[in-house]
Design a protein around this motif. Structure first.
Motif, PDB file in Angstrom:
ATOM      1  N   LEU A   1      52.778 101.185  44.350  1.00  0.00           N
ATOM      2  CA  LEU A   1      53.026 100.940  45.670  1.00  0.00           C
ATOM      3  C   LEU A   1      52.272  99.954  46.241  1.00  0.00           C
ATOM      4  CD1 LEU A   1      53.425 104.631  47.204  1.00  0.00           C
ATOM      5  CD2 LEU A   1      55.373 103.038  46.708  1.00  0.00           C
TER       6      LEU A   1
ATOM      7  N   LEU B   1      56.925 106.112  49.347  1.00  0.00           N
ATOM      8  CA  LEU B   1      57.839 104.954  49.504  1.00  0.00           C
ATOM      9  C   LEU B   1      58.129 104.518  50.958  1.00  0.00           C
ATOM     10  CD1 LEU B   1      59.110 102.841  47.985  1.00  0.00           C
ATOM     11  CD2 LEU B   1      61.038 104.304  47.650  1.00  0.00           C
ATOM     12  N   MET B   2      58.612 105.730  51.931  1.00  0.00           N
ATOM     13  CA  MET B   2      58.794 105.508  53.394  1.00  0.00           C
ATOM     14  C   MET B   2      57.578 105.069  53.843  1.00  0.00           C
ATOM     15  SD  MET B   2      62.039 107.849  54.159  1.00  0.00           S
ATOM     16  CE  MET B   2      61.824 107.373  55.763  1.00  0.00           C
TER      17      MET B   2
ATOM     18  N   ALA C   1      54.815 103.679  52.748  1.00  0.00           N
ATOM     19  CA  ALA C   1      54.550 102.325  52.587  1.00  0.00           C
ATOM     20  C   ALA C   1      55.331 101.118  52.925  1.00  0.00           C
ATOM     21  CB  ALA C   1      54.730 102.169  50.936  1.00  0.00           C
ATOM     22  N   ALA C   2      56.698 101.523  53.131  1.00  0.00           N
ATOM     23  CA  ALA C   2      57.595 100.677  53.777  1.00  0.00           C
ATOM     24  C   ALA C   2      57.666 100.628  55.388  1.00  0.00           C
ATOM     25  CB  ALA C   2      59.248 100.845  53.406  1.00  0.00           C
ATOM     26  N   TYR C   3      57.522 101.708  55.953  1.00  0.00           N
ATOM     27  CA  TYR C   3      57.454 101.897  57.371  1.00  0.00           C
ATOM     28  C   TYR C   3      56.133 102.493  58.060  1.00  0.00           C
ATOM     29  CZ  TYR C   3      62.544 101.506  55.980  1.00  0.00           C
ATOM     30  OH  TYR C   3      63.561 101.116  55.521  1.00  0.00           O
TER      31      TYR C   3
ATOM     32  N   HIS D   1      56.901 107.509  59.953  1.00  0.00           N
ATOM     33  CA  HIS D   1      58.085 108.071  59.428  1.00  0.00           C
ATOM     34  C   HIS D   1      58.159 109.184  58.566  1.00  0.00           C
ATOM     35  CE1 HIS D   1      59.795 104.169  61.048  1.00  0.00           C
ATOM     36  NE2 HIS D   1      60.843 104.769  61.086  1.00  0.00           N
TER      37      HIS D   1
ATOM     38  N   SER E   1      45.963  98.778  55.139  1.00  0.00           N
ATOM     39  CA  SER E   1      47.049  98.472  54.393  1.00  0.00           C
ATOM     40  C   SER E   1      48.149  99.716  54.310  1.00  0.00           C
ATOM     41  CB  SER E   1      46.803  98.199  52.813  1.00  0.00           C
ATOM     42  OG  SER E   1      47.840  98.310  52.038  1.00  0.00           O
ATOM     43  N   GLU E   2      49.414  99.753  54.713  1.00  0.00           N
ATOM     44  CA  GLU E   2      50.302 100.984  54.789  1.00  0.00           C
ATOM     45  C   GLU E   2      50.839 101.232  53.320  1.00  0.00           C
ATOM     46  OE1 GLU E   2      50.942 102.547  57.171  1.00  0.00           O
ATOM     47  OE2 GLU E   2      50.493 101.288  58.769  1.00  0.00           O
ATOM     48  N   GLN E   3      50.645 100.300  52.490  1.00  0.00           N
ATOM     49  CA  GLN E   3      50.788 100.643  50.945  1.00  0.00           C
ATOM     50  C   GLN E   3      49.485 101.643  50.334  1.00  0.00           C
ATOM     51  OE1 GLN E   3      51.058  97.288  52.161  1.00  0.00           O
ATOM     52  NE2 GLN E   3      53.471  97.633  52.297  1.00  0.00           N
TER      53      GLN E   3
END
Length: 138
Positions: A102, A129-130, A132-134, A138, A23-25
């Motif tokens: 997150l 935050l970046m 978790a989103a991308y 990034h 999970s990226e988050q």
């Protein structure tokens, strides 16, 4: 199972906890906690039984060969009658709340978080935050 956390950087602790996590988050939240104050919360998750008692369960899951953060337990900790703030600064608690948010385990008031953290911590929050989103690229 306790792991010795002395002599290990916060980044190394986070990397160890991320084995098998897709999970990226969760990855972004764990990396944030590893980068903040050299793994302050990660070390407490390993060493501070009071936190587990406040949450009503261990903060680390031991499934397979490596432990990982039990984000449900972290959410319970943040809702506990005896919050983790007793031994933590307002910025440390804000970072933990942000990390838990997150992964969907804590609502946060962004204005309160922004006022609690310094410039370096704010940059860590933005990076998380970046991530978790991308994703981590990034």
């Amino acid at each position: 199972m306790l792991m010795a956390t002395r002599g290990i950087t916060g980044k190394e602790l986070a990397d160890d906890l991320l084995q098998g996590v897709s999970s990226e988050q969760m990855r972004a939240a764990t990396r944030l906690l590893g980068a903040h104050h050299d793994g302050y919360w990660l070390r407490r998750f390993f060493e501070d039984q009071e936190l587990a008692d406040a949450a009503g369960r261990p903060l680390l899951e031991h499934v397979g060969l490596r432990p990982s953060i039990d984000w449900n337990a972290v959410g319970l900790l943040l809702l506990a009658d005896k919050p983790p703030a007793r031994k933590a600064s307002s910025s440390e608690v804000a970072v933990l709340e942000f990390a838990a948010s997150l992964v969907g385990h804590a609502p946060i008031q962004l204005q309160r978080v922004i006022h609690a953290v310094d410039d370096t911590e704010f940059r860590l929050l933005l990076r998380a935050l970046m991530g978790a989103a991308y994703g981590e690229t990034h």
